[in-house]
Design a protein around this motif. Structure first.
Motif, mmCIF file in Angstrom:
data_model
loop_
_atom_site.group_PDB
_atom_site.id
_atom_site.type_symbol
_atom_site.label_atom_id
_atom_site.label_comp_id
_atom_site.label_asym_id
_atom_site.label_seq_id
_atom_site.Cartn_x
_atom_site.Cartn_y
_atom_site.Cartn_z
ATOM 1 N N GLY A 152 0.049 -9.355 -0.679
ATOM 2 C CA GLY A 152 -0.177 -8.124 -1.434
ATOM 3 C C GLY A 152 1.091 -7.461 -1.900
ATOM 4 N N MET A 153 2.170 -7.668 -1.165
ATOM 5 C CA MET A 153 3.457 -7.074 -1.518
ATOM 6 C C MET A 153 4.565 -7.917 -0.893
ATOM 7 S SD MET A 153 4.474 -3.027 -1.280
ATOM 8 C CE MET A 153 3.519 -2.612 -2.743
ATOM 9 N N ILE A 154 5.716 -7.953 -1.560
ATOM 10 C CA ILE A 154 6.870 -8.635 -0.971
ATOM 11 C C ILE A 154 8.049 -7.667 -0.935
ATOM 12 C CG2 ILE A 154 6.108 -10.933 -1.689
ATOM 13 C CD1 ILE A 154 9.177 -9.708 -3.355
ATOM 14 N N HIS A 188 4.869 -5.382 -5.962
ATOM 15 C CA HIS A 188 3.434 -5.286 -5.695
ATOM 16 C C HIS A 188 2.774 -6.457 -6.411
ATOM 17 C CE1 HIS A 188 -0.492 -2.734 -6.259
ATOM 18 N NE2 HIS A 188 -0.584 -3.568 -5.230
ATOM 19 N N ILE A 189 2.069 -7.304 -5.683
ATOM 20 C CA ILE A 189 1.504 -8.519 -6.270
ATOM 21 C C ILE A 189 0.092 -8.236 -6.765
ATOM 22 C CG2 ILE A 189 1.110 -10.985 -5.959
ATOM 23 C CD1 ILE A 189 4.045 -9.969 -5.583
ATOM 24 N N THR A 190 0.005 -8.001 -8.067
ATOM 25 C CA THR A 190 -1.275 -7.645 -8.689
ATOM 26 C C THR A 190 -1.676 -8.743 -9.670
ATOM 27 O OG1 THR A 190 -0.051 -6.294 -10.293
ATOM 28 C CG2 THR A 190 -0.898 -5.180 -8.347
ATOM 29 N N GLY A 191 -2.249 -8.373 -10.808
ATOM 30 C CA GLY A 191 -2.677 -9.362 -11.787
ATOM 31 C C GLY A 191 -1.521 -10.254 -12.230
ATOM 32 N N GLY A 192 -1.754 -11.541 -12.271
ATOM 33 C CA GLY A 192 -0.690 -12.490 -12.601
ATOM 34 C C GLY A 192 -0.041 -13.075 -11.377
ATOM 35 N N ALA A 227 -5.022 2.962 -4.455
ATOM 36 C CA ALA A 227 -4.067 1.972 -3.969
ATOM 37 C C ALA A 227 -3.343 1.260 -5.101
ATOM 38 C CB ALA A 227 -4.774 0.950 -3.080
ATOM 39 N N MET A 228 -4.054 0.935 -6.175
ATOM 40 C CA MET A 228 -3.424 0.220 -7.276
ATOM 41 C C MET A 228 -2.326 1.046 -7.927
ATOM 42 S SD MET A 228 -4.708 -2.757 -7.218
ATOM 43 C CE MET A 228 -4.129 -3.448 -8.751
ATOM 44 N N CYS A 229 -2.476 2.363 -7.923
ATOM 45 C CA CYS A 229 -1.452 3.248 -8.488
ATOM 46 C C CYS A 229 -0.334 3.511 -7.483
ATOM 47 C CB CYS A 229 -2.077 4.585 -8.899
ATOM 48 S SG CYS A 229 -3.393 4.454 -10.119
ATOM 49 N N ALA A 230 -0.706 3.874 -6.262
ATOM 50 C CA ALA A 230 0.281 4.262 -5.253
ATOM 51 C C ALA A 230 1.150 3.086 -4.824
ATOM 52 C CB ALA A 230 -0.422 4.870 -4.044
ATOM 53 N N ASN A 231 0.566 1.894 -4.706
ATOM 54 C CA ASN A 231 1.352 0.728 -4.305
ATOM 55 C C ASN A 231 2.425 0.386 -5.345
ATOM 56 O OD1 ASN A 231 -0.057 0.380 -1.913
ATOM 57 N ND2 ASN A 231 -1.410 -1.193 -2.710
ATOM 58 N N ASP A 232 2.131 0.655 -6.613
ATOM 59 C CA ASP A 232 3.115 0.391 -7.664
ATOM 60 C C ASP A 232 4.354 1.261 -7.499
ATOM 61 O OD1 ASP A 232 1.846 -1.670 -8.971
ATOM 62 O OD2 ASP A 232 1.168 -0.483 -10.673
#
Length: 330
Positions: free
Chosen positions: A293-295, A237-241, A84-89
């Protein structure tokens, strides 16, 4: 007694067992574009049906969320996180995932654990119409302690060149729509583990680790449902930060994502961490996804349609003119 690879800490047989346990399941992710099978030196994927295709790639890992999984002996969701961390990007650019490769490193390989992790990737790949076409398992005694694992992945997607989403179409008046996260996803776990050192404590009627290990949400179906119906100006994609770091990545100069943070539906586990850890609200929003998680950014005239297409999405702000790229009002 002569030295062997096994006496040095590497058990080749355990590696063979891992392949045996995952081979059939991995094969189920393949389609007619995959031209060879698991075990080759390289993986072949044929591209067709595009006029001017652009490949979009992303790589990531699971981070110290792995520590929660390893200590709790629950491995089934970690593979989902990695994918998910790769595909969502790559979804942020309008790409459809084509294929995925994984990298699993450990001190001493346990084929049961390795297979459980990879099978999580298999299920995530199936959910995203993506082929798991290769990977690497590295047993490295001396680099990792027995029982330690690290997991990373690499995803390649595709998009027509004239359909690439890069934020360049974002303009004042656009609406910002949030897609909820499933929890912490795979970011900020160094702070999570500091505030919650006991993963077995009870939280909302169940062991805490069950809440912490909820896998990262997969957004492929949601995003492409929207892309088929609406012109999207930007996706983050709203990840680290958190929101502070990731939304500015798609915002042009002179524009600002003005967000009403009071509208954001913050998960209870994050509120508990904020309270128990004495973490400032701004620090929380600069570390975790805080429930977003995403905008997606769309023209105002399309906002209602997006909200209709996605049952759990909701509006949190709009694009304005300003020198700062993001502003949260609490």
């Amino acid at each position: 007694m002569s030295n062997t690879y096994k006496s040095a800490g590497v058990d080749k047989e355990e590696g063979y067992k891992t392949v045996d346990k995952i081979k059939k399941a991995v094969g189920e992710t393949h389609n007619s574009n995959v031209l060879n099978h698991l075990g080759s030196f390289g993986a072949f994927y044929e591209i067709g049906g595009y006029k001017n295709p652009v490949l979009v790639s992303g790589t990531d890992g699971v981070g110290t969320k792995l520590k929660v999984a390893l200590d709790s002996k629950k491995y089934d969701s970690i593979g989902v996180d990695c994918f998910a961390m790769c595909a969502n990007d790559i979804l942020c650019h309008g790409a459809k995932p084509l294929f995925f490769l994984d990298y699993l490193a450990c001190g001493k390989l346990d084929s049961e654990i390795a297979a459980e992790i990879v099978l999580g990737m298999v299920e995530a790949c199936k959910d995203n119409n993506c082929a798991l076409i290769g990977g690497e398992t590295a047993e490295m005694p001396g680099m990792y302690q027995p029982g330690d694992y690290d997991v990373a992945g690499f995803c390649v997607g595709i998009v027509e060149k004239d359909q690439i989403i890069d934020g360049s179409d974002i303009k004042p008046g656009n609406k910002i729509i949030a897609l909820p996260s499933s929890g912490f996803h795979s970011n900020g776990f160094s702070l999570v583990r500091k505030v919650f050192p006991d993963f077995n404590e009870e939280f909302e009627g169940k062991p805490l680790y069950e809440t912490l290990l909820v896998p990262t949400r997969l957004y492929y179906k949601d995003i492409h449902k929207v892309l088929e119906e609406v012109k999207v100006c930007g996706i983050a994609h709203i990840t680290g930060g958190g929101l502070y770091e990731n939304i500015p990545r798609i915002i042009g100069e002179g524009l600002c994502a003005s967000i009403d943070a009071s509208k954001i539906q913050i998960p209870s586990i994050m509120l508990e961490l904020e309270k128990r850890g004495g973490v400032a609200r701004e620090e929380m929003f600069g570390t975790f996804n805080m429930g977003v998680g995403m905008i997606v950014v769309v023209d105002a005239e399309h906002a209602e349609k997006v909200l209709h297409l996605l049952d759990d999405a909701y509006e949190i702000g709009e694009i304005t003119e300003a020198n700062e790229k993001i502003k949260l009002s609490f």
